[in-house]
Write a protein that holds these residues in place. Structure first.
Motif, PDB file in Angstrom:
ATOM      1  N   GLY A  10      -6.461   0.655  -3.167  1.00 35.20           N
ATOM      2  CA  GLY A  10      -6.491   1.574  -4.298  1.00 35.20           C
ATOM      3  C   GLY A  10      -7.427   2.724  -4.019  1.00 35.20           C
ATOM      4  O   GLY A  10      -8.063   2.797  -2.973  1.00 35.20           O
ATOM      5  N   SER A  16     -13.934  -2.551  -7.269  1.00 35.16           N
ATOM      6  CA  SER A  16     -13.034  -3.677  -7.502  1.00 35.16           C
ATOM      7  C   SER A  16     -13.737  -5.023  -7.332  1.00 35.16           C
ATOM      8  O   SER A  16     -14.440  -5.253  -6.344  1.00 35.16           O
ATOM      9  CB  SER A  16     -11.833  -3.606  -6.558  1.00 35.16           C
ATOM     10  OG  SER A  16     -11.020  -4.761  -6.713  1.00 35.16           O
ATOM     11  N   THR A  66      -3.791  -1.540  -6.726  1.00 34.81           N
ATOM     12  CA  THR A  66      -4.279  -0.806  -7.887  1.00 34.81           C
ATOM     13  C   THR A  66      -3.843   0.651  -7.779  1.00 34.81           C
ATOM     14  O   THR A  66      -3.268   1.079  -6.782  1.00 34.81           O
ATOM     15  CB  THR A  66      -5.810  -0.903  -7.998  1.00 34.81           C
ATOM     16  OG1 THR A  66      -6.409  -0.223  -6.889  1.00 34.81           O
ATOM     17  CG2 THR A  66      -6.268  -2.351  -8.002  1.00 34.81           C
ATOM     18  N   LYS A  70       0.761   1.640  -7.437  1.00 26.58           N
ATOM     19  CA  LYS A  70       1.637   0.632  -8.043  1.00 26.58           C
ATOM     20  C   LYS A  70       3.115   1.003  -7.962  1.00 26.58           C
ATOM     21  O   LYS A  70       3.959   0.135  -7.698  1.00 26.58           O
ATOM     22  CB  LYS A  70       1.223   0.379  -9.494  1.00 26.58           C
ATOM     23  CG  LYS A  70      -0.121  -0.330  -9.612  1.00 26.58           C
ATOM     24  CD  LYS A  70      -0.441  -0.697 -11.048  1.00 26.58           C
ATOM     25  CE  LYS A  70      -1.743  -1.496 -11.131  1.00 26.58           C
ATOM     26  NZ  LYS A  70      -2.040  -1.944 -12.509  1.00 26.58           N
ATOM     27  N   ASN A  91       1.752  -4.703  -8.828  1.00 28.73           N
ATOM     28  CA  ASN A  91       0.325  -4.828  -8.528  1.00 28.73           C
ATOM     29  C   ASN A  91       0.076  -5.860  -7.429  1.00 28.73           C
ATOM     30  O   ASN A  91      -1.063  -6.176  -7.117  1.00 28.73           O
ATOM     31  CB  ASN A  91      -0.472  -5.191  -9.785  1.00 28.73           C
ATOM     32  CG  ASN A  91      -0.351  -6.660 -10.162  1.00 28.73           C
ATOM     33  OD1 ASN A  91       0.652  -7.315  -9.847  1.00 28.73           O
ATOM     34  ND2 ASN A  91      -1.351  -7.178 -10.851  1.00 28.73           N
ATOM     35  N   ASP A 106       0.228  -8.240 -13.915  1.00 28.23           N
ATOM     36  CA  ASP A 106      -0.542  -7.693 -15.035  1.00 28.23           C
ATOM     37  C   ASP A 106      -0.086  -8.248 -16.382  1.00 28.23           C
ATOM     38  O   ASP A 106      -0.928  -8.586 -17.221  1.00 28.23           O
ATOM     39  CB  ASP A 106      -0.479  -6.165 -15.037  1.00 28.23           C
ATOM     40  CG  ASP A 106      -1.438  -5.533 -14.036  1.00 28.23           C
ATOM     41  OD1 ASP A 106      -2.413  -6.205 -13.635  1.00 28.23           O
ATOM     42  OD2 ASP A 106      -1.219  -4.369 -13.657  1.00 28.23           O
ATOM     43  N   THR A 133       0.154   0.448 -16.496  1.00 25.73           N
ATOM     44  CA  THR A 133      -0.478  -0.679 -17.171  1.00 25.73           C
ATOM     45  C   THR A 133      -0.004  -0.783 -18.612  1.00 25.73           C
ATOM     46  O   THR A 133       0.116  -1.886 -19.161  1.00 25.73           O
ATOM     47  CB  THR A 133      -2.007  -0.565 -17.107  1.00 25.73           C
ATOM     48  OG1 THR A 133      -2.418  -0.408 -15.746  1.00 25.73           O
ATOM     49  CG2 THR A 133      -2.671  -1.808 -17.672  1.00 25.73           C
TER      50      THR A 133
END
Length: 291
Positions: A10, A16, A66, A70, A91, A106, A133
């Motif tokens: 990401g 993270s 991330t 995605k 993800n 997610d 998301t």
């Protein structure tokens, strides 16, 4: 000697906590020889995801994905789960002989977090944001029986999110998503008060809450807020909602449960959730004390 490699990709990725969770899982499962690292991929001036993945050796088994990777993760996969295809983003990438399989855990993280917070069947909800998301949030809410969802956005709802809302029956009589403007804090406050669940998918640093004019007298005693942010906790939105009586769930809970699902996909073993939770709690320290 390393036999299996995995990691998170990401930009940014330095914050993270996925390595904490996955390494704790490997230790609890007795998976010696497994490693899990961070890689900055997909940002301005960074290596793109496809190039990174094409250079990985045969000892690589999986990637946590991330933003901003995605959608690209779904595009490069040779196959995808129905959930990932429905959301239009992945993800997780899991290695198999003919390439990478895309998945999206997610929604699993959101559902499990809400269930642990005491949420049952949901009739009405608010989702802040309309990105990838947010689509996971819509998918999760649908699994909890919800069809009345308002999307709180600054401009227009992103087309893939509008399409998913229509597919899930979360639209008005014209087939359009029901929206509320983030620039109208009074309207957002009222929408939250009228909903059993509020899911914020907005990034860290979003100026929401009392400082942005949200009504401090809002009654949220019957509302659960899940804020996907887990860094810089509590967020202004979480502080506002907690002060108004809401049950506030930090993004670390979503992170834990989506990571547990990833561990199961990558290892083929049941995830040691409590060992992962203990490692995450230790890593976060006092940052969740305002939960």
């Amino acid at each position: 000697m390393l036999t299996h490699r995995a990691g998170v990709v990401g930009a940014p990725v330095e914050h993270s906590l996925s390595p904490v969770l996955h390494r704790a899982a490997y230790a609890a499962l007795g998976l010696t020889g497994w490693s899990y690292e961070r890689f900055r991929i997909g940002g301005e001036g960074d290596l793109d995801l496809r190039t990174f993945v094409e250079d990985l050796g045969g000892d690589w088994v999986g990637l946590s994905v991330t933003m901003p990777n995605k959608e690209p993760a779904l595009e490069l996969a040779v196959a995808a789960t129905e959930q990932a295809r429905r959301i239009g983003a992945a993800n997780t990438l899991v290695r198999r002989e003919d390439g990478w399989v895309a998945a999206n855990t997610d929604p699993d993280g959101i559902v499990e977090s809400l269930l642990e917070a005491g949420v049952g069947t949901v009739r009405r909800a608010v989702v802040l944001g309309s990105g990838a998301t947010a689509r996971s949030a819509l998918d999760a809410l649908a699994r909890l029986g919800c069809r009345e969802v308002r999307l709180a956005v600054r401009g227009e709802v992103r087309p893939p999110t509008a399409a998913l809302a229509a597919r899930l029956g979360m639209t008005d009589g014209r087939g359009e998503p029901v929206t509320v403007r983030l620039g109208d804090p009074g309207a957002v406050s009222r929408a939250c008060a009228e909903s059993a669940v509020v899911v914020s998918t907005l990034p860290a640093g979003s100026p929401l809450g009392a400082e942005a004019g949200f009504d401090p007298e809002t009654d949220l005693t019957s509302t659960v807020l899940l804020d996907a942010v887990y860094a810089d906790w509590p967020t202004p939105l979480a502080r506002w909602a907690g002060a108004c009586g809401a049950r506030v769930v930090p993004g670390s809970e979503m992170l834990l449960h989506q990571a547990a699902a990833q561990v199961e996909l990558m290892t083929g073993r049941s995830a040691p959730v409590e060992a992962m939770r203990a490692a995450l709690t230790e890593a976060l320290g006092s940052r969740l004390s305002c939960r």
